[in-house]
Design a protein around this motif. Structure first.
Motif, PDB file in Angstrom:
ATOM      1  N   VAL A  56     -29.430  13.333  69.791  1.00  0.00           N
ATOM      2  CA  VAL A  56     -29.240  12.383  68.706  1.00  0.00           C
ATOM      3  C   VAL A  56     -30.023  13.109  67.448  1.00  0.00           C
ATOM      4  O   VAL A  56     -30.323  13.716  66.334  1.00  0.00           O
ATOM      5  CB  VAL A  56     -28.136  11.183  67.970  1.00  0.00           C
ATOM      6  N   THR A  57     -31.856  12.176  67.580  1.00  0.00           N
ATOM      7  CA  THR A  57     -32.884  12.402  66.435  1.00  0.00           C
ATOM      8  C   THR A  57     -33.487  13.547  66.655  1.00  0.00           C
ATOM      9  O   THR A  57     -33.472  13.688  65.344  1.00  0.00           O
ATOM     10  CB  THR A  57     -33.365  10.786  66.751  1.00  0.00           C
ATOM     11  N   GLY A  60     -31.200  15.493  64.634  1.00  0.00           N
ATOM     12  CA  GLY A  60     -31.660  15.664  63.363  1.00  0.00           C
ATOM     13  C   GLY A  60     -32.656  16.272  62.448  1.00  0.00           C
ATOM     14  O   GLY A  60     -32.341  16.888  61.617  1.00  0.00           O
ATOM     15  N   TYR A  63     -32.689  19.937  62.325  1.00  0.00           N
ATOM     16  CA  TYR A  63     -32.067  20.123  61.043  1.00  0.00           C
ATOM     17  C   TYR A  63     -32.504  20.053  59.784  1.00  0.00           C
ATOM     18  O   TYR A  63     -32.476  21.540  59.395  1.00  0.00           O
ATOM     19  CB  TYR A  63     -30.674  19.392  61.052  1.00  0.00           C
ATOM     20  N   ALA A  91     -26.156  18.316  55.942  1.00  0.00           N
ATOM     21  CA  ALA A  91     -26.947  17.231  55.267  1.00  0.00           C
ATOM     22  C   ALA A  91     -25.616  15.747  55.561  1.00  0.00           C
ATOM     23  O   ALA A  91     -25.054  14.386  56.127  1.00  0.00           O
ATOM     24  CB  ALA A  91     -27.907  16.841  54.654  1.00  0.00           C
ATOM     25  N   TRP A  93     -23.163  16.205  56.205  1.00  0.00           N
ATOM     26  CA  TRP A  93     -21.384  15.754  57.586  1.00  0.00           C
ATOM     27  C   TRP A  93     -22.567  15.220  58.782  1.00  0.00           C
ATOM     28  O   TRP A  93     -21.694  14.484  59.431  1.00  0.00           O
ATOM     29  CB  TRP A  93     -21.290  17.168  57.627  1.00  0.00           C
ATOM     30  N   LEU A  94     -24.016  15.454  58.866  1.00  0.00           N
ATOM     31  CA  LEU A  94     -24.342  14.442  60.017  1.00  0.00           C
ATOM     32  C   LEU A  94     -24.496  13.070  59.422  1.00  0.00           C
ATOM     33  O   LEU A  94     -24.238  12.175  60.898  1.00  0.00           O
ATOM     34  CB  LEU A  94     -26.040  15.290  59.656  1.00  0.00           C
ATOM     35  N   ARG A  97     -21.121  11.999  60.981  1.00  0.00           N
ATOM     36  CA  ARG A  97     -20.653  11.690  63.046  1.00  0.00           C
ATOM     37  C   ARG A  97     -21.904  10.119  62.537  1.00  0.00           C
ATOM     38  O   ARG A  97     -21.962   9.408  63.655  1.00  0.00           O
ATOM     39  CB  ARG A  97     -21.683  12.451  62.863  1.00  0.00           C
ATOM     40  N   GLU A  98     -23.337  10.483  62.043  1.00  0.00           N
ATOM     41  CA  GLU A  98     -24.168   8.947  62.325  1.00  0.00           C
ATOM     42  C   GLU A  98     -23.589   7.345  62.311  1.00  0.00           C
ATOM     43  O   GLU A  98     -23.372   7.222  62.696  1.00  0.00           O
ATOM     44  CB  GLU A  98     -25.383   9.106  61.331  1.00  0.00           C
ATOM     45  N   THR A 139     -29.235  10.922  53.481  1.00  0.00           N
ATOM     46  CA  THR A 139     -29.783  11.895  54.884  1.00  0.00           C
ATOM     47  C   THR A 139     -30.504  12.215  55.600  1.00  0.00           C
ATOM     48  O   THR A 139     -31.127  12.365  57.102  1.00  0.00           O
ATOM     49  CB  THR A 139     -28.048  12.352  54.596  1.00  0.00           C
ATOM     50  N   GLY A 143     -33.150  11.677  58.675  1.00  0.00           N
ATOM     51  CA  GLY A 143     -32.736  12.421  60.217  1.00  0.00           C
ATOM     52  C   GLY A 143     -34.787  12.895  59.938  1.00  0.00           C
ATOM     53  O   GLY A 143     -34.885  13.047  61.340  1.00  0.00           O
TER      54      GLY A 143
END
Length: 408
Positions: A56-57, A60, A63, A91, A93-94, A97-98, A139, A143
């Motif tokens: 996940v990281t 991120g 991105y 970001a 949106w990310l 999710r987080e 955010t 990330g």
């Protein structure tokens, strides 16, 4: 036998029961129970979170680096800044999710930030608003800085599952707490600003609903009252016109009846106009308008208005209708023998206090319109406090922001 005071919680008598109580208390406020030797469902969820940190990281980090680097590189062209705005929207949106991942696996309850408010100020204005979005930038920072941490947590957790099995729950809890702190610090909404935006969005909905309800009430009153009378009046005058030559006496009686209908229609229109905005409030202010309302109450009302000047028309109108509705409640529900209305100003607030010596027991959810008043006052940064113990007396205190009257 253990004696308990009335209203106190029973005390567990065994260590295992006490441990269960502590775990239940921790779960109630969103925290996992204390780490211990052995693996429970909270520990396994934290292990799952830490093992998924690396992929996940990594996503991120890639991105953020890609979005920022391409946005900066293209900033010399017309698509650079719009590209960065699109990246900042992604970001958000990310971050959503987080927050969902942290909520599911770590039990961290983080409020969702309000949607980005874009004023209608042209393309450049919307781009500038998107570039200033603090939620998206925090955010992005989240990330970017978490890649090294994701590698560390993944390696320690994976190795711990193989060679550090007995102490892994304690290591996992420490790393998970660090993740909780980062999520709360960078993914949570900006406390004061976001809270204020959420309040304004809620208040805007209340104002819109209240305005729509008022329009429906006015339409219904016109349709069922004055309009119906005027239609009957027109028909009566038409019949009187037809009988004018054949039966003058009957025509005269019909005209006399029509005259009475005109008086009733005019009275209903005056009452309706008073419900919208009374002329006495516009001409003479709160003191005279509230005295007029008090004179129509079924119990004696003492009105005291101590204002150095008249507030803004909107605030004055809200204060008038607040007192009017409260006095209607006194007439209909209180069983009081007397009531009082006090209005005064303190610093930047207009204060209203309505008291009665009735039987009390009023509630915001009691169907007497109190909840509607509370919502209306809250929509303009006001306060509404109800104190009505059974047996009385009832005291309602309302506060409104003081705004100076234009042209004063």
């Amino acid at each position: 036998m253990t004696m308990l005071e009335s209203g106190s919680k029973p005390v567990s008598s065994t260590p295992s029961a006490q441990a269960a109580d502590r775990a239940a208390a921790a779960a109630d406020d969103g925290r996992p129970p204390p780490a211990r030797l052995g693996y429970d469902r909270h520990t396994w969820r934290e292990i799952s979170f830490l093992l998924t940190n690396l992929p996940v990281t990594l996503i991120g980090f890639l991105y953020v680096v890609t979005t920022v680097s391409t946005g900066v590189a293209l900033s010399v062209t017309v698509i650079g800044l719009p590209w960065l705005v699109v990246g900042l929207s992604g970001a958000r949106w990310l971050g959503r999710r987080e927050r969902a991942r942290a909520r599911a696996l770590l039990g961290v309850r983080i409020d969702e930030p309000s949607p980005l408010y874009r004023r209608r100020e042209g393309t450049l204005g919307r781009i500038w608003t998107g570039l200033k979005d603090p939620v998206a930038w925090r955010t992005m920072l989240y990330g970017f800085i978490r890649l090294p941490w994701g590698v560390v947590t993944f390696v320690i957790t994976l190795v711990g599952l193989i060679v550090l099995w007995p102490v892994l729950p304690f290591l996992v809890r420490g790393m998970a707490n660090a993740d909780r702190a980062m999520a709360r610090g960078l993914l949570a909404p900006s406390d004061e600003l976001e809270r204020r935006i959420a309040e304004l969005e809620s208040d805007r909905g209340v104002v819109v609903d209240t305005a729509a309800a008022d329009l429906r009430r006015i339409e219904r009153d016109l349709h069922d009252g004055a309009q119906a009378r005027l239609v009957a009046l027109a028909m009566g005058l038409g019949l009187a016109k037809e009988k004018l030559l054949e039966d003058p006496e009957a025509a005269a009686r019909m005209v006399d009846e029509a005259h009475g209908e005109v008086k009733l229609a005019l009275q209903e229109l005056r009452d309706l106009a008073r419900g919208i905005h009374p002329a006495v409030l516009t001409d003479r202010g709160l003191d005279a308008a509230l005295s007029s309302v008090a004179s129509r109450c079924t119990v004696p009302v003492k009105v005291t208005v101590d204002l150095p000047a008249r507030p803004a028309a909107a605030i004055e109108g809200i204060a008038y209708f607040t007192v009017s509705e409260l006095l209607q409640n006194v007439s209909k529900h209180s069983g009081a023998r007397m009531a009082s209305v006090d209005v005064w100003r303190t610093e930047h607030r207009l204060l209203i206090q309505v008291r009665d010596d009735g039987h009390g027991g009023a509630r915001l959810d009691g169907g007497t319109g109190m909840s509607g008043l509370s919502e209306r006052l809250g929509a303009v940064d006001g306060l509404f406090v109800l104190d009505s113990p059974p047996g009385g007396p009832t005291t309602v205190t309302a506060e409104l922001p003081w705004r100076e009257r234009e042209g004063a």
